[in-house]
Write an enzyme that holds these catalytic residues in place. Structure first.
Site, PDB file in Angstrom:
ATOM      1  CG  HIS A   1     -23.314  20.994  15.483  1.00  0.00           C
ATOM      2  ND1 HIS A   1     -23.755  19.975  14.675  1.00  0.00           N
ATOM      3  CD2 HIS A   1     -23.405  22.132  14.734  1.00  0.00           C
ATOM      4  CE1 HIS A   1     -24.100  20.472  13.494  1.00  0.00           C
ATOM      5  NE2 HIS A   1     -23.892  21.780  13.510  1.00  0.00           N
TER       6      HIS A   1
ATOM      7  CG  ASP B   1     -24.556  23.508  10.561  1.00  0.00           C
ATOM      8  OD1 ASP B   1     -24.513  22.330  10.164  1.00  0.00           O
ATOM      9  OD2 ASP B   1     -24.676  23.821  11.757  1.00  0.00           O
TER      10      ASP B   1
ATOM     11  CB  CYS C   1     -23.466  17.094  13.006  1.00  0.00           C
ATOM     12  SG  CYS C   1     -22.340  16.632  14.329  1.00  0.00           S
TER      13      CYS C   1
END
Length: 263
Positions: free
Chosen positions: A113, A128, A75
């Site tokens: 995250h 994202d 991420c």
């Protein structure tokens, strides 16, 4: 060396570079189709809180290894690169932090995250490209209204100081992706974090599970361990890949598309 034009070309995007909503939608989707999530490269179960030492990525180094070199990322790498790409294109980008829904139904820590949002014409859009599980392959507007992308419905609502983002395929119930506070973050918050914001409660997550995922033209393919989830036009199918040959072939399909940016 990080280069916006080469970046866009490498992921297969050939449209306008104007920082519009249409461009944002196309670039996020193309990025997810071209650059896979892959936590096996960074697998190390003994790093503890030192995992956050790498969150402030070197854009040139990450660009060369992931975008040019073709490896997947996690991420903070993928969304870090996407942040540099979008700001280089002229978007008003802000960092957000999310707590991802776990298999128990609970949520991870608040700084688990890293993703972001873009402000366009007075509205905020979640962007994202770095979450492992099934999620939105084009940006989501921050609103209480239900939105639909490729047969999957999405909604978000406020609860206990968080925005909770949920998805619902054609068959199945609403299920959370993650929750986040509407608080713009600074990357330095991960350099010396409060342990309560980054540590997982014992037993919440299966340590060492390899996760690979990539978007397709009309959905996603997500491999968590040997559990393979495919989403196509809102329809989901799940199989456990017992055959080691099939498992390796599926991993290869996710991590090595024949052409960058093509499903």
């Amino acid at each position: 060396m990080f280069n916006v034009a080469n970046y866009l070309e490498t992921i297969g995007y050939a449209g306008s570079n104007e920082p519009t909503l249409d461009t944002l939608r196309a670039v996020q989707k193309q990025h997810l189709m071209s650059v896979p999530f892959d936590n096996s490269v960074n697998a190390n179960v003994d790093r503890g809180l030192s995992v956050w030492d790498d969150v402030d990525i070197d854009p040139d180094e990450s660009y060369e290894s992931i975008v040019v070199g073709g490896r997947g990322g996690v991420c903070y790498e993928l969304n870090g690169l996407f942040r540099f790409l979008l700001t280089g294109m002229g978007y008003d980008y802000q960092i957000l932090a999310g707590a991802v829904r776990q298999v128990t139904g609970g949520f991870g820590p608040d700084l688990e995250h890293i993703f972001g949002c873009v402000r366009l014409d007075g509205e905020l859009w979640l962007v994202d490209v770095g979450i492992a599980g099934p999620h939105y392959i084009e940006p989501l507007r921050v609103t209480s209204e239900v939105q639909e992308l490729y047969g999957v419905r999405y909604r978000m609502f406020e609860s206990d100081g968080y925005w909770v983002v949920q998805r619902k395929p054609k068959t199945g119930d609403w299920q959370a992706i993650y929750r986040f506070r509407m608080q713009f973050r600074d990357i330095d918050e991960w350099n010396d974090p409060d342990p309560s914001l980054v540590e997982f409660p014992p037993g919440l997550v299966a340590v060492g599970t390899f996760i690979h995922s990539r978007a397709t033209e009309n959905g996603q393919i997500v491999l968590i361990g040997r559990r393979c989830l495919k989403v196509a036009d809102g329809e989901e199918s799940v199989r456990v890949l017992v055959d080691p040959v099939e498992y390796k072939e599926t991993v290869n399909t996710i991590l090595n598309p024949e052409t960058r940016g093509v499903s």
